[in-house]
Design a protein around this motif. Structure first.
Motif, PDB file in Angstrom:
ATOM      1  N   ASN A 160       2.313  13.382  12.040  1.00  0.00           N
ATOM      2  CA  ASN A 160       3.430  12.823  12.561  1.00  0.00           C
ATOM      3  C   ASN A 160       4.571  13.898  12.524  1.00  0.00           C
ATOM      4  O   ASN A 160       4.723  14.737  11.587  1.00  0.00           O
ATOM      5  N   THR A 194       0.779  -1.235   0.133  1.00  0.00           N
ATOM      6  CA  THR A 194       0.097   0.059   0.006  1.00  0.00           C
ATOM      7  C   THR A 194       0.885   1.333  -0.103  1.00  0.00           C
ATOM      8  O   THR A 194       2.058   1.352   0.350  1.00  0.00           O
ATOM      9  N   ASP A 196      -7.114   5.141  14.853  1.00  0.00           N
ATOM     10  CA  ASP A 196      -7.110   6.311  14.253  1.00  0.00           C
ATOM     11  C   ASP A 196      -7.509   7.486  14.720  1.00  0.00           C
ATOM     12  O   ASP A 196      -8.833   7.644  14.740  1.00  0.00           O
ATOM     13  N   GLU A 210       1.225   3.273   2.325  1.00  0.00           N
ATOM     14  CA  GLU A 210       1.964   3.527   3.444  1.00  0.00           C
ATOM     15  C   GLU A 210       2.793   2.479   3.870  1.00  0.00           C
ATOM     16  O   GLU A 210       3.514   2.424   4.949  1.00  0.00           O
ATOM     17  N   ARG A 236       0.811  -3.625   4.550  1.00  0.00           N
ATOM     18  CA  ARG A 236      -0.355  -3.404   5.294  1.00  0.00           C
ATOM     19  C   ARG A 236      -1.375  -4.721   4.777  1.00  0.00           C
ATOM     20  O   ARG A 236      -1.381  -4.770   3.639  1.00  0.00           O
ATOM     21  N   SER A 270       9.462   2.565   2.054  1.00  0.00           N
ATOM     22  CA  SER A 270       8.152   2.784   1.686  1.00  0.00           C
ATOM     23  C   SER A 270       8.082   2.627   0.380  1.00  0.00           C
ATOM     24  O   SER A 270       9.156   2.477  -0.473  1.00  0.00           O
ATOM     25  N   GLN A 323      -0.073  13.699   8.177  1.00  0.00           N
ATOM     26  CA  GLN A 323      -0.793  12.891   8.912  1.00  0.00           C
ATOM     27  C   GLN A 323      -0.809  12.947  10.475  1.00  0.00           C
ATOM     28  O   GLN A 323      -1.035  11.880  11.332  1.00  0.00           O
ATOM     29  N   LYS A 356       6.481  -2.359   9.445  1.00  0.00           N
ATOM     30  CA  LYS A 356       7.375  -1.265   8.928  1.00  0.00           C
ATOM     31  C   LYS A 356       8.669  -1.721   9.177  1.00  0.00           C
ATOM     32  O   LYS A 356       9.092  -2.171  10.116  1.00  0.00           O
ATOM     33  N   SER A 364       4.568  16.100   8.919  1.00  0.00           N
ATOM     34  CA  SER A 364       3.996  15.160   7.877  1.00  0.00           C
ATOM     35  C   SER A 364       2.622  15.632   7.574  1.00  0.00           C
ATOM     36  O   SER A 364       2.131  16.623   8.188  1.00  0.00           O
ATOM     37  N   ARG A 383      -3.010   2.617  12.382  1.00  0.00           N
ATOM     38  CA  ARG A 383      -4.039   3.248  12.491  1.00  0.00           C
ATOM     39  C   ARG A 383      -5.170   2.385  11.908  1.00  0.00           C
ATOM     40  O   ARG A 383      -6.516   2.674  12.023  1.00  0.00           O
ATOM     41  N   SER A 418       4.988  11.660   3.375  1.00  0.00           N
ATOM     42  CA  SER A 418       5.297  10.588   3.814  1.00  0.00           C
ATOM     43  C   SER A 418       6.693  10.315   4.774  1.00  0.00           C
ATOM     44  O   SER A 418       7.407  11.249   4.591  1.00  0.00           O
TER      45      SER A 418
END
Length: 372
Positions: A330, A10, A216, A12, A15, A123, A328, A113, A326, A104, A308
């Protein structure tokens, strides 16, 4: 095993649902391919950590088997937040690291990761495709599986490092919602020795079912209990971690949720007071108002093509940047190996509020005035 890259790749990272997706056989193969990418000859050091999801322990063992089948050496640190794994991997010079976490995602999902030396994130577009391209079922081992398994517990040392960034003794009240993810463990250790900070704990006990809210914190309604706690107890602010505690969301003293870019902008201003003219890396979702405020405060904002973790981390290292934002929630710190760290963000916000007489809501509203 019928391996299909599209099952788990994905934007991210790796996943997928545990049932019919990210299963142990597949994970063994991915881990072996990751180890081979680092060194086909084996004999490298890898670190493994995991969150509290029901599937994470078995997937951690699968990662261990895959790496050890390639002749590599493995150290487990067990339950941990992603930032602690990244810090320890970089601090101790591991050649690679794997965090098993769904982040999340819902409880029925999980993920991997992957990090190379100095905790550099892999990534899409940053080396992850190279790992998956090496996976060729059926799985074959060319090495005897290394017999040694090592175990380590860096929590106390990690908490001391995070705690050392607190520069204030001003009393402050904070509500913290770990969401029954993994973030309560290191948070409790950090604040057990910061006696001027009084915290209200929500969801600190890890629970793989995430019974209180979504992992999340940006899901609608996820901040409701936190906002109520802040207002009811007169807290200065509240924060909510995501499932693996590398990202967080903020509510001010009125219970109002704050966008990630405004929170990041405030953190940048706090850090720039200590290190003027620092470079701040940010993704395209950061608003022009926040960018202007960073520039007005003497910082050097630098936009990258996406928000990212891998892109921001690479740009921070190249620019020797102070801070990164970021898209999101982060936030990345140059003095923590350019990794994202939610607990450090919490500490810096405490520092910033203690230095001012205004409430958080007023400081956030002033961001646009700084930019003007």
């Amino acid at each position: 095993m019928s391996f299909r890259v599209e099952q788990v790749l994905t934007p991210e990272g790796i996943r997928g649902p545990v049932e019919g997706g990210l299963q142990c056989g597949m994970v063994i193969s991915i881990a072996r391919a990751f180890g081979d990418l680092i060194s086909p000859e084996g004999d490298r050091e890898f670190l493994i950590g995991r969150d509290a999801r029901s599937s994470s322990a078995s997937l951690a063992e699968a990662v261990s088997i895959g790496l050890r089948s390639g002749g590599h050496h493995v150290t487990h640190i067990g339950l941990c937040a992603t930032p602690m794994l990244r810090w320890y991997a970089a601090e101790q010079g591991f050649d690679g690291a794997v965090m098993i976490t769904g982040g999340r995602l819902p409880p029925t999902y999980n993920g991997l990761k992957l990090y190379t030396h100095h905790a550099r994130a892999l990534s899409v577009g940053h080396g992850l495709e190279e790992v998956l391209a090496r996976v060729e079922p059926p799985f074959h081992s060319g090495h005897a599986c290394t017999p040694e398994l090592h175990y380590s517990s860096p929590l106390a040392d990690y908490a001391a490092v995070i705690r050392s960034h607190c520069r204030t003794h001003t009393p402050i009240k904070v509500a913290i919602d770990a969401g029954n993810g993994i973030g309560g463990l290191d948070t409790r250790m950090v604040f057990s020795h910061l006696h001027t900070v009084r915290i209200w704990e929500l969801g600190f006990e890890p629970d793989p079912a995430f019974p209180k809210r979504s992992p999340d914190p940006q899901t609608p309604g996820a901040l409701d209990a936190l906002s109520d706690c802040v207002v009811t107890n007169g807290c200065h602010f509240g924060i909510a971690f995501d499932g693996d505690a590398d990202a967080l969301m903020l509510v001010d003293e009125t219970g109002r949720s704050i966008s990630p870019d405004r929170f990041g902008g405030l953190l940048a201003l706090i850090l720039l007071e200590q290190q003027p003219a620092g470079t701040v890396i940010h993704g395209p979702a950061v608003s022009p108002t926040v960018v202007a405020a960073i520039r007005a405060a003497g910082g050097r904002p630098l936009e990258v093509r996406d928000g990212s973790a891998a892109t921001i981390q690479a740009a921070m290292r190249e620019a020797r940047a102070l801070f990164g934002i970021s898209d999101q929630g982060n936030y990345f710190y140059g003095d923590l190996y350019a990794t994202d760290n939610a607990l450090r963000s919490l500490i810096e916000l405490i520092n910033g509020l203690a230095d001012r007489s205004q409430p958080l809501s007023a400081l956030l509203d002033a961001l646009s005035l700084v930019a003007a």
